[in-house]
Design a protein around this motif. Structure first.
Motif, PDB file in Angstrom:
ATOM      1  N   SER A 146       0.822  -1.208   0.000  1.00  0.00           N
ATOM      2  CA  SER A 146       0.000   0.000   0.000  1.00  0.00           C
ATOM      3  C   SER A 146       0.858   1.261   0.000  1.00  0.00           C
ATOM      4  O   SER A 146       0.564   2.220  -0.706  1.00  0.00           O
ATOM      5  N   PRO A 187      -4.524  -0.964  -2.507  1.00  0.00           N
ATOM      6  CA  PRO A 187      -5.388  -0.797  -1.330  1.00  0.00           C
ATOM      7  C   PRO A 187      -5.413  -2.060  -0.473  1.00  0.00           C
ATOM      8  O   PRO A 187      -5.164  -3.163  -0.960  1.00  0.00           O
ATOM      9  N   ASN A 238      -6.668   3.021   1.147  1.00  0.00           N
ATOM     10  CA  ASN A 238      -5.247   3.238   0.888  1.00  0.00           C
ATOM     11  C   ASN A 238      -4.602   3.959   2.063  1.00  0.00           C
ATOM     12  O   ASN A 238      -5.250   4.720   2.779  1.00  0.00           O
TER      13      ASN A 238
END
Length: 170
Positions: free
Chosen positions: A23, A29, A113
């Motif tokens: 990430s 994500p 995220n």
């Protein structure tokens, strides 16, 4: 043996570290289930400039600590035949799972995220990150040396000490 704790910790926290690394550096994500779990734990939304780097370093050091302790369990420590209570055993397993999740819940999130100010993680480095790394390295080396000393105090895998104390009888 305590190796079960560290096997779980290395696998689980390595898994969390993998997702955090992806990430942070690749913009991937978090999975829905992990994001949902972190939301339950109170994941931060856009808080703190240094939290992404701090959480990353803590998770790296937690994983390295667990890996070192796993190594020590197999190659340094000599355990006795003592047993651990099932409640303590369960607490130990849950502890290492929740520790990684707690660290990850402190990462600032932008949806699913990780939120990084300025999109450059290394620009978040501060003096306390360097101090923390130095303290981790020093304490890990010191703890390893102590465990080697303690392991050497036992003679064999049965836990017998290298000396036998005798009482003086008059």
């Amino acid at each position: 043996y305590f190796s079960h704790f560290y096997i779980i910790s290395v696998l689980w926290n390595g898994f969390l570290l993998w997702h955090l690394t992806q990430s942070l550096f690749l913009g991937v994500p978090f999975p829905n289930w992990l994001h949902g779990l972190l939301s339950i734990l109170g994941a931060a939304q856009f808080q703190g400039g240094e939290l992404a780097l701090s959480a990353f370093l803590v998770l790296v050091f937690l994983w390295l600590h667990s890996l070192r302790r796993l190594f020590e369990c197999f190659y340094v420590s000599v355990f006795s035949n003592a047993v651990i209570h099932v409640v303590q055993y369960c607490f130990g397993l849950v502890y290492y799972v929740l520790t990684g999740l707690t660290v990850l819940s402190q990462v600032p999130m932008d949806g699913r995220n990780v939120y990084v100010i300025g999109k450059n993680l290394l620009m978040q480095a501060r003096w306390f990150h360097i101090l923390g790394m130095l303290m981790f390295i020093w304490s890990s080396v010191h703890q390893y040396k102590c465990h080697v000393i303690l392991g050497n105090l036992r003679k064999n895998k049965a836990g017998e000490r290298p000396f036998r104390a005798t009482a003086c009888r008059f």
